[in-house]
Design a protein around this motif. Structure first.
Motif, PDB file in Angstrom:
ATOM      1  N   GLU A  42       0.833  -1.197   0.000  1.00 44.79           N
ATOM      2  CA  GLU A  42       0.000   0.000   0.000  1.00 44.79           C
ATOM      3  C   GLU A  42       0.874   1.257   0.000  1.00 44.79           C
ATOM      4  O   GLU A  42       1.842   1.352   0.749  1.00 44.79           O
ATOM      5  N   GLY A  43       0.554   2.192  -0.845  1.00 45.05           N
ATOM      6  CA  GLY A  43       1.294   3.444  -0.920  1.00 45.05           C
ATOM      7  C   GLY A  43       2.399   3.453  -1.964  1.00 45.05           C
ATOM      8  O   GLY A  43       3.067   4.453  -2.136  1.00 45.05           O
ATOM      9  N   ASP A  99      -4.213  10.100  -3.338  1.00 43.02           N
ATOM     10  CA  ASP A  99      -5.000   9.968  -2.121  1.00 43.02           C
ATOM     11  C   ASP A  99      -6.475  10.003  -2.508  1.00 43.02           C
ATOM     12  O   ASP A  99      -6.990  11.031  -2.932  1.00 43.02           O
ATOM     13  N   PRO A 100      -7.207   8.877  -2.377  1.00 41.17           N
ATOM     14  CA  PRO A 100      -8.598   8.860  -2.808  1.00 41.17           C
ATOM     15  C   PRO A 100      -9.507   9.720  -1.930  1.00 41.17           C
ATOM     16  O   PRO A 100     -10.516  10.233  -2.396  1.00 41.17           O
ATOM     17  N   GLU A 101      -9.151   9.903  -0.661  1.00 38.40           N
ATOM     18  CA  GLU A 101     -10.000  10.709   0.229  1.00 38.40           C
ATOM     19  C   GLU A 101      -9.893  12.189  -0.101  1.00 38.40           C
ATOM     20  O   GLU A 101     -10.871  12.920  -0.031  1.00 38.40           O
ATOM     21  N   ALA A 102      -8.707  12.643  -0.434  1.00 37.17           N
ATOM     22  CA  ALA A 102      -8.520  14.061  -0.729  1.00 37.17           C
ATOM     23  C   ALA A 102      -8.675  14.344  -2.221  1.00 37.17           C
ATOM     24  O   ALA A 102      -8.618  15.485  -2.636  1.00 37.17           O
ATOM     25  N   SER A 103      -8.875  13.299  -3.015  1.00 39.03           N
ATOM     26  CA  SER A 103      -8.967  13.384  -4.477  1.00 39.03           C
ATOM     27  C   SER A 103      -7.871  14.284  -5.044  1.00 39.03           C
ATOM     28  O   SER A 103      -8.115  15.167  -5.847  1.00 39.03           O
ATOM     29  N   SER A 104      -6.655  14.016  -4.581  1.00 39.07           N
ATOM     30  CA  SER A 104      -5.527  14.804  -5.065  1.00 39.07           C
ATOM     31  C   SER A 104      -4.718  13.992  -6.061  1.00 39.07           C
ATOM     32  O   SER A 104      -4.794  12.763  -6.115  1.00 39.07           O
TER      33      SER A 104
END
Length: 171
Positions: A73-74, A137-142
């Motif tokens: 992951e990452g 980052d899927p949460e920050a959609s960056s």
């Protein structure tokens, strides 16, 4: 061509018997090394003298199953990008026996050297890489950001414990 139940049944039974026969057959035992003898008996008889007896073993390497790349992951590139391949083989063995003239008395003594084949385990070098981008980052959609590229060379491994026996005795 017309298919009959009897013909279909015969084909199925033949396939099952062949599969069971192939599975039940014992596989040939794979040798780890091949013995090699140096024939010196003819020279010994023609010159009417005792010569050394020399033999050895030539190893046959076997390849193991490498541990493939796995995702972490990452990271954008899987870890263990170029996997290490294990190889196993015995080191070549050697056995030699040479007659020595006895200084006092009659007959011959002998000197022996025996180096049996020792197990050798190796791993080829491997490589792990990481891209110069971070994972998004899927949460920050960056979008991915820049990072330093990373490369790690996995060191090769060589493990063995050879032994040698030397001795003197009567022939």
């Amino acid at each position: 061509m017309k298919s009959s139940p009897r013909g279909t049944l015969a084909a199925v039974v033949t396939g099952v018997v062949a599969a069971l026969g192939a599975g039940a057959a014992a596989p040939a035992v794979a040798a780890e090394s091949v013995p090699v003898l140096v024939p010196l008996e003819g020279v010994e008889k023609s010159h009417n003298m005792k010569l050394p007896k020399i033999g050895g073993e030539v190893p046959l390497p076997t390849q193991g199953r490498p541990e493939g790349p796995h995702y972490v992951e990452g990271r954008l590139i899987p870890e263990n990008t170029l996997p290490q391949v294990p190889l196993e083989a015995p080191l070549p063995g050697l056995s030699a026996e040479s007659p020595l003239p006895r200084v006092v008395g009659k007959g011959f003594e002998r000197a022996t050297l025996s180096a049996p084949a020792a197990d050798l385990k190796t791993l080829t070098p491997g490589l792990s890489l990481d891209a110069p981008l971070t994972a998004p980052d899927p949460e920050a959609s960056s979008l991915p950001t820049l990072q330093k590229p990373q490369a790690a060379v996995r060191t090769p491994l060589l493990r063995t414990a050879p032994t040698v026996d030397m001795g003197l005795g009567q022939l």
